[in-house]
Motif scaffolding. Structure first.
Motif, mmCIF file in Angstrom:
data_model
loop_
_atom_site.group_PDB
_atom_site.id
_atom_site.type_symbol
_atom_site.label_atom_id
_atom_site.label_comp_id
_atom_site.label_asym_id
_atom_site.label_seq_id
_atom_site.Cartn_x
_atom_site.Cartn_y
_atom_site.Cartn_z
ATOM 1 N N ILE A 142 12.816 -1.212 -9.377
ATOM 2 C CA ILE A 142 12.697 -2.837 -8.867
ATOM 3 C C ILE A 142 11.127 -3.053 -8.262
ATOM 4 O O ILE A 142 10.859 -2.321 -7.274
ATOM 5 C CB ILE A 142 13.701 -3.182 -7.723
ATOM 6 C CG1 ILE A 142 15.161 -2.747 -8.257
ATOM 7 C CG2 ILE A 142 13.579 -4.349 -7.340
ATOM 8 C CD1 ILE A 142 15.892 -2.743 -7.373
ATOM 9 N N PRO A 143 10.372 -3.859 -8.796
ATOM 10 C CA PRO A 143 8.965 -4.149 -8.247
ATOM 11 C C PRO A 143 9.018 -4.680 -6.753
ATOM 12 O O PRO A 143 9.969 -5.127 -6.320
ATOM 13 C CB PRO A 143 8.470 -5.249 -9.228
ATOM 14 C CG PRO A 143 9.229 -4.820 -10.358
ATOM 15 C CD PRO A 143 10.706 -4.506 -10.167
ATOM 16 N N ASP A 144 8.203 -4.093 -5.938
ATOM 17 C CA ASP A 144 8.604 -4.378 -4.634
ATOM 18 C C ASP A 144 7.648 -5.667 -4.060
ATOM 19 O O ASP A 144 6.471 -5.726 -3.746
ATOM 20 C CB ASP A 144 7.683 -3.354 -3.790
ATOM 21 C CG ASP A 144 8.008 -3.381 -2.035
ATOM 22 O OD1 ASP A 144 8.712 -4.065 -1.847
ATOM 23 O OD2 ASP A 144 7.400 -2.433 -1.571
ATOM 24 N N ASN A 145 8.557 -6.787 -4.587
ATOM 25 C CA ASN A 145 8.150 -8.109 -4.078
ATOM 26 C C ASN A 145 9.373 -8.965 -3.609
ATOM 27 O O ASN A 145 10.465 -8.413 -3.934
ATOM 28 C CB ASN A 145 7.345 -8.892 -5.064
ATOM 29 C CG ASN A 145 7.986 -9.132 -6.415
ATOM 30 O OD1 ASN A 145 9.069 -9.683 -6.533
ATOM 31 N ND2 ASN A 145 7.196 -8.616 -7.498
ATOM 32 N N LEU A 146 9.208 -9.942 -3.084
ATOM 33 C CA LEU A 146 10.481 -10.644 -2.586
ATOM 34 C C LEU A 146 11.161 -11.024 -3.769
ATOM 35 O O LEU A 146 12.706 -10.965 -3.837
ATOM 36 C CB LEU A 146 10.188 -11.938 -1.806
ATOM 37 C CG LEU A 146 9.135 -11.564 -0.469
ATOM 38 C CD1 LEU A 146 8.739 -12.654 0.182
ATOM 39 C CD2 LEU A 146 10.102 -10.394 0.321
ATOM 40 N N GLU A 147 10.948 -11.791 -4.508
ATOM 41 C CA GLU A 147 11.656 -12.280 -5.772
ATOM 42 C C GLU A 147 12.464 -11.074 -6.626
ATOM 43 O O GLU A 147 13.563 -11.161 -7.017
ATOM 44 C CB GLU A 147 10.632 -13.025 -6.831
ATOM 45 C CG GLU A 147 11.631 -13.611 -8.103
ATOM 46 C CD GLU A 147 10.557 -14.349 -9.081
ATOM 47 O OE1 GLU A 147 10.977 -14.822 -10.132
ATOM 48 O OE2 GLU A 147 9.369 -14.653 -8.780
ATOM 49 N N GLU A 148 11.633 -10.005 -7.039
ATOM 50 C CA GLU A 148 12.335 -9.022 -7.632
ATOM 51 C C GLU A 148 13.319 -8.268 -6.923
ATOM 52 O O GLU A 148 14.267 -7.603 -7.195
ATOM 53 C CB GLU A 148 11.317 -7.621 -8.122
ATOM 54 C CG GLU A 148 10.418 -8.323 -9.324
ATOM 55 C CD GLU A 148 11.024 -8.378 -10.679
ATOM 56 O OE1 GLU A 148 12.082 -7.872 -10.860
ATOM 57 O OE2 GLU A 148 10.549 -9.154 -11.336
ATOM 58 N N ALA A 149 13.046 -8.144 -5.607
ATOM 59 C CA ALA A 149 14.153 -7.747 -4.591
ATOM 60 C C ALA A 149 15.491 -8.204 -4.466
ATOM 61 O O ALA A 149 16.366 -7.770 -4.713
ATOM 62 C CB ALA A 149 13.567 -7.559 -3.341
ATOM 63 N N THR A 150 15.309 -9.476 -4.627
ATOM 64 C CA THR A 150 16.546 -10.616 -4.835
ATOM 65 C C THR A 150 17.319 -10.072 -6.078
ATOM 66 O O THR A 150 18.603 -10.127 -6.226
ATOM 67 C CB THR A 150 16.154 -11.961 -4.661
ATOM 68 O OG1 THR A 150 15.467 -12.114 -3.478
ATOM 69 C CG2 THR A 150 17.445 -12.965 -4.897
ATOM 70 N N ILE A 151 16.429 -10.226 -7.097
ATOM 71 C CA ILE A 151 17.065 -9.774 -8.568
ATOM 72 C C ILE A 151 17.721 -8.526 -8.460
ATOM 73 O O ILE A 151 18.830 -8.245 -8.921
ATOM 74 C CB ILE A 151 15.924 -9.974 -9.741
ATOM 75 C CG1 ILE A 151 15.539 -11.390 -9.818
ATOM 76 C CG2 ILE A 151 16.479 -9.367 -11.059
ATOM 77 C CD1 ILE A 151 14.253 -11.527 -10.514
ATOM 78 N N GLY A 152 17.057 -7.457 -7.944
ATOM 79 C CA GLY A 152 17.469 -6.190 -7.663
ATOM 80 C C GLY A 152 18.792 -5.962 -6.891
ATOM 81 O O GLY A 152 19.756 -5.228 -7.361
ATOM 82 N N ALA A 153 19.010 -6.981 -5.826
ATOM 83 C CA ALA A 153 20.167 -6.801 -5.169
ATOM 84 C C ALA A 153 21.358 -7.317 -5.931
ATOM 85 O O ALA A 153 22.226 -6.618 -5.954
ATOM 86 C CB ALA A 153 19.895 -7.755 -3.918
ATOM 87 N N PHE A 154 21.192 -8.494 -6.733
ATOM 88 C CA PHE A 154 22.307 -8.958 -7.753
ATOM 89 C C PHE A 154 22.599 -7.726 -8.757
ATOM 90 O O PHE A 154 23.579 -7.416 -8.858
ATOM 91 C CB PHE A 154 21.649 -10.015 -8.317
ATOM 92 C CG PHE A 154 21.951 -11.291 -7.641
ATOM 93 C CD1 PHE A 154 22.996 -12.112 -7.615
ATOM 94 C CD2 PHE A 154 20.764 -12.171 -7.128
ATOM 95 C CE1 PHE A 154 23.092 -13.253 -7.030
ATOM 96 C CE2 PHE A 154 20.869 -13.230 -6.493
ATOM 97 C CZ PHE A 154 22.055 -13.766 -6.352
ATOM 98 N N LEU A 155 21.463 -6.907 -9.226
ATOM 99 C CA LEU A 155 21.924 -5.955 -10.361
ATOM 100 C C LEU A 155 22.415 -4.972 -9.765
ATOM 101 O O LEU A 155 23.581 -4.061 -10.078
ATOM 102 C CB LEU A 155 20.650 -5.517 -10.809
ATOM 103 C CG LEU A 155 19.889 -6.497 -11.808
ATOM 104 C CD1 LEU A 155 18.502 -5.983 -12.179
ATOM 105 C CD2 LEU A 155 20.805 -6.829 -12.965
#
Length: 195
Positions: A142-155
């Motif tokens: 999961i790339p370390d930025n806010l948007e990707e962290a949100t996508i990562g949390a869903f995944l």
């Protein structure tokens, strides 16, 4: 609220600041038993320039980091989302935690980047198993930025939901991960360790 499963989950990134905390927040709202950790030597977060990160020791509280950034440059750290991130973090727990200092057992350890996955496995190999219970270590980047962290949390939430539907996780894990990998379109690493 009663937990939706007795599965004990750890979500681990490098600094216990963004990706693991977003997933921690998301999973706990869904009713999972979850903790979050970092594996790095220090906590590093963006600073005023790419070569000037803010560096803190584990043990500092999220509130202390928040106050430090507020004093340094409120506008910058509001715009880049760090103050919002720290505000969320301090509502979940008081401070970043280092995985290597935790003495709890988990059924599922989800890491957010391959380096962290390697550090978790390396650390677990040095530990003496206490009861030989199985734990699954799973990584997808999961790339370390806010948007990707949100996508990562869903995944991560999707993955955990798929896992708790399994009646025999140790036998079904490969199939579950294969299905998830196809859905998430991200390569997955998986290892079994003994607690």
């Amino acid at each position: 609220m009663a937990p939706i499963s007795d599965l004990r989950i750890a979500v681990i990134c490098s600094c216990n600041m963004n990706r693991s905390m977003e997933a921690h927040h998301f999973l706990s709202k869904k009713g999972f038993i979850v903790k979050s950790f970092g594996t790095g030597d220090k906590i590093k977060i963006p600073g005023s320039a790419a070569d000037k990160p803010n560096i803190y020791d584990f043990g500092i509280t999220y509130d202390e980091i928040y106050q430090d950034l507020l004093n340094k440059d409120k506008t910058l750290y509001t715009q880049n989302g760090m103050l919002h991130t720290l505000d969320r973090n301090k509502r979940i727990k008081s401070h970043p935690e280092k995985f290597q200092e935790a003495n709890e057992k988990f059924d599922l350890l989800i890491t957010c980047e391959e380096k962290v996955y390697d550090q978790v496995l390396e650390f677990m190999e040095t530990q003496e198993p206490s009861d030989n219970s199985i734990a699954h270590v799973i990584n997808f980047d999961i790339p370390d930025n806010l948007e990707e962290a949100t996508i990562g949390a869903f995944l991560i939430s999707d993955l955990c939901t798929m896992i708790i539907k399994s009646e025999d996780l140790d036998n079904d894990i490969e199939e579950v991960l294969h299905t998830f990998e196809d859905k998430a379109e991200r390569p997955i690493l998986h290892s079994i360790i003994f607690n």
